[in-house]
Design a protein around this motif. Structure first.
Motif, PDB file in Angstrom:
ATOM      1  N   THR A  50      20.455  26.007  71.297  1.00 43.85           N
ATOM      2  CA  THR A  50      20.213  27.056  70.311  1.00 43.85           C
ATOM      3  C   THR A  50      19.026  26.638  69.460  1.00 43.85           C
ATOM      4  O   THR A  50      18.689  25.454  69.377  1.00 43.85           O
ATOM      5  N   THR A  73      28.437  33.841  74.709  1.00 49.01           N
ATOM      6  CA  THR A  73      27.163  33.895  75.438  1.00 49.01           C
ATOM      7  C   THR A  73      26.363  35.121  75.011  1.00 49.01           C
ATOM      8  O   THR A  73      26.911  36.085  74.469  1.00 49.01           O
ATOM      9  N   LEU A  74      25.077  35.056  75.288  1.00 48.18           N
ATOM     10  CA  LEU A  74      24.196  36.159  74.920  1.00 48.18           C
ATOM     11  C   LEU A  74      24.557  37.455  75.658  1.00 48.18           C
ATOM     12  O   LEU A  74      24.575  38.518  75.040  1.00 48.18           O
ATOM     13  N   THR A  89      30.430  29.325  71.361  1.00 44.94           N
ATOM     14  CA  THR A  89      31.391  29.592  72.432  1.00 44.94           C
ATOM     15  C   THR A  89      31.148  30.954  73.068  1.00 44.94           C
ATOM     16  O   THR A  89      31.788  31.305  74.039  1.00 44.94           O
ATOM     17  N   GLY A 140      19.468  33.611  72.513  1.00 46.26           N
ATOM     18  CA  GLY A 140      20.373  32.896  73.405  1.00 46.26           C
ATOM     19  C   GLY A 140      20.134  31.407  73.309  1.00 46.26           C
ATOM     20  O   GLY A 140      19.859  30.865  72.235  1.00 46.26           O
ATOM     21  N   LYS A 141      20.254  30.749  74.453  1.00 41.46           N
ATOM     22  CA  LYS A 141      20.044  29.304  74.495  1.00 41.46           C
ATOM     23  C   LYS A 141      18.922  28.980  75.489  1.00 41.46           C
ATOM     24  O   LYS A 141      19.181  28.482  76.582  1.00 41.46           O
ATOM     25  N   ARG A 181      27.454  38.427  76.548  1.00 40.09           N
ATOM     26  CA  ARG A 181      28.667  38.925  75.897  1.00 40.09           C
ATOM     27  C   ARG A 181      28.321  39.578  74.557  1.00 40.09           C
ATOM     28  O   ARG A 181      28.861  40.624  74.198  1.00 40.09           O
ATOM     29  N   MET A 233      23.004  32.856  67.970  1.00 43.33           N
ATOM     30  CA  MET A 233      22.571  33.178  69.331  1.00 43.33           C
ATOM     31  C   MET A 233      21.507  34.281  69.323  1.00 43.33           C
ATOM     32  O   MET A 233      20.549  34.234  70.088  1.00 43.33           O
TER      33      MET A 233
END
Length: 175
Positions: A49, A61-62, A59, A43-44, A64, A38
């Motif tokens: 990705t 997130t960026l 699972t 991130g996405k 987080r 990530m």
């Protein structure tokens, strides 16, 4: 044929992995670290990705990851952003202003060279007429100073095309 950037992505993954686990860790022999995946892609973007998207779905997130790494001192790069329109406007306005200054200097050089050429022609003509009036030998012809081509200030569309490496496009079609 596949035109990817696999080597570059692997190197970015190694850097992100080592920044999370330490320089002595081996990212290719240890299990996949989804935080590193990530981080390396920011991130996405576009919902995917940058590596292993079809094989692994993170699972975490960026935001987080940012929250978790902010207290540990791991420096996470910000997501790359497209430059805003105002920064582009400021960039081209500054470049266009510089072009106008250069144009003004070239115009001054052109005016000075043009005046010098006209002055030279006037002096040559006066000397020739004086020689004809007095019956003396006409003076030797001397080449006038070279006058450069008249400078041309490009239109804004031409300038922007040159600045951004494109071709100017007319708003009206040619029929």
């Amino acid at each position: 044929m596949y035109y990817g950037n696999t080597e570059e992505s692997v190197e970015k993954y190694k850097e992100a992995f080592k920044s999370l686990r330490g320089e002595d860790s081996d990212p290719l022999s240890e299990p996949l670290d989804e935080m590193a995946v990530m981080i390396l892609g920011g991130g996405k973007p576009h919902g995917r990705t940058s590596i292993l998207n079809a094989v692994h779905k993170p699972t975490i997130t960026l935001p987080r990851i940012r929250h978790m790494t902010s207290s540990s001192g791991v420096c996470m790069p910000p997501r790359p952003r497209r430059p805003t329109q105002t920064s582009d406007d400021a960039r081209w306005a500054e470049a266009y202003e510089q072009l106008q200054e250069e144009f003004q200097k070239k115009m001054q050089e052109y005016d000075e060279a043009s005046k010098a050429s006209r002055r030279h022609e006037s002096e040559q003509t006066k000397a020739l007429f004086e020689a004809l009036r007095t019956g003396a030998q006409p003076p030797q012809y001397v080449e006038p100073p070279v006058v450069p081509l008249l400078p041309r200030m490009p239109k804004k569309m031409e300038f922007l095309a040159q600045l951004y490496g494109g071709t100017p496009v007319s708003a009206l079609p040619y029929y």
